[in-house]
Design a protein around this motif. Structure first.
Motif, mmCIF file in Angstrom:
data_model
loop_
_atom_site.group_PDB
_atom_site.id
_atom_site.type_symbol
_atom_site.label_atom_id
_atom_site.label_comp_id
_atom_site.label_asym_id
_atom_site.label_seq_id
_atom_site.Cartn_x
_atom_site.Cartn_y
_atom_site.Cartn_z
ATOM 1 N N GLU A 1 -65.658 55.452 74.769
ATOM 2 C CA GLU A 1 -65.027 55.809 73.636
ATOM 3 C C GLU A 1 -66.372 55.788 72.518
ATOM 4 N N LEU A 2 -67.079 54.862 72.623
ATOM 5 C CA LEU A 2 -68.237 54.816 71.592
ATOM 6 C C LEU A 2 -69.124 56.094 72.059
ATOM 7 N N CYS A 3 -69.393 56.280 73.060
ATOM 8 C CA CYS A 3 -70.087 57.219 73.829
ATOM 9 C C CYS A 3 -69.598 58.686 73.239
ATOM 10 N N ASP A 4 -68.260 58.970 73.276
ATOM 11 C CA ASP A 4 -67.628 60.141 72.821
ATOM 12 C C ASP A 4 -67.886 60.404 71.360
ATOM 13 N N ARG A 5 -67.760 59.115 70.709
ATOM 14 C CA ARG A 5 -67.832 59.192 69.237
ATOM 15 C C ARG A 5 -69.144 59.470 68.657
ATOM 16 N N LEU A 6 -70.374 59.069 69.442
ATOM 17 C CA LEU A 6 -71.540 59.337 69.183
ATOM 18 C C LEU A 6 -71.911 60.799 69.489
ATOM 19 N N LEU B 1 -75.224 58.826 61.358
ATOM 20 C CA LEU B 1 -74.433 58.083 62.474
ATOM 21 C C LEU B 1 -74.172 56.887 62.079
ATOM 22 N N ARG B 2 -74.765 55.737 61.517
ATOM 23 C CA ARG B 2 -74.686 54.469 61.247
ATOM 24 C C ARG B 2 -73.228 54.418 60.356
ATOM 25 N N LYS B 3 -73.107 55.299 59.458
ATOM 26 C CA LYS B 3 -71.721 55.426 58.654
ATOM 27 C C LYS B 3 -70.491 55.820 59.594
ATOM 28 N N GLU B 4 -70.993 56.831 60.281
ATOM 29 C CA GLU B 4 -69.850 57.181 60.977
ATOM 30 C C GLU B 4 -69.326 56.440 62.119
ATOM 31 N N LEU B 5 -70.346 55.709 62.659
ATOM 32 C CA LEU B 5 -69.912 54.894 63.699
ATOM 33 C C LEU B 5 -69.881 53.166 63.536
ATOM 34 N N SER B 6 -69.629 52.846 62.255
ATOM 35 C CA SER B 6 -69.754 51.566 62.039
ATOM 36 C C SER B 6 -68.516 50.969 62.408
ATOM 37 N N ASP B 7 -67.478 51.631 62.283
ATOM 38 C CA ASP B 7 -66.161 50.894 62.725
ATOM 39 C C ASP B 7 -66.349 50.686 64.279
ATOM 40 N N VAL B 8 -66.332 51.580 65.080
ATOM 41 C CA VAL B 8 -66.302 51.555 66.385
ATOM 42 C C VAL B 8 -67.441 50.484 66.892
ATOM 43 N N ALA B 9 -68.594 50.765 66.475
ATOM 44 C CA ALA B 9 -69.672 49.906 66.863
ATOM 45 C C ALA B 9 -69.369 48.247 66.544
ATOM 46 N N THR B 10 -69.035 47.969 65.388
ATOM 47 C CA THR B 10 -68.519 46.793 65.084
ATOM 48 C C THR B 10 -67.348 46.334 66.091
ATOM 49 N N GLU B 11 -66.505 47.079 66.203
ATOM 50 C CA GLU B 11 -65.357 46.541 66.795
ATOM 51 C C GLU B 11 -65.741 46.115 68.358
#
Length: 75
Positions: free
Chosen positions: A4-9, A59-69
């Motif tokens: 999921e993280l890879c797909d979102r990235l 990218l940091r803003k876009e992925l912050s929720d997924v990365a933190t989780e």
């Protein structure tokens, strides 16, 4: 979860403006320097640095929720 993280990235990178995306990929995926990337793209090295910095921030803003989780579950 990692998929999921890879797909979102991947999606977030594809959604970057073209020059920003190209600069980011040339520097971070292909390992080119700012000067090498600038020569390939016909831009100044400072401009490349600005594109890469802006891409990282987006990218940091876009992925912050997924990365933190993901990070909290991994710990």
């Amino acid at each position: 979860e990692r998929l999921e993280l890879c797909d979102r990235l991947a999606e977030a990178i594809l959604n970057l403006p073209k020059k920003r995306r190209d600069a980011f990929l040339l520097v971070h995926l292909w390992g080119l320097s700012s000067n090498e990337t600038a020569a390939k793209m016909g831009l100044q090295a400072k401009t490349i640095d600005k594109h890469v910095t802006a891409a990282r921030e987006a990218l940091r803003k876009e992925l912050s929720d997924v990365a933190t989780e993901w990070l909290t579950r991994s710990l």
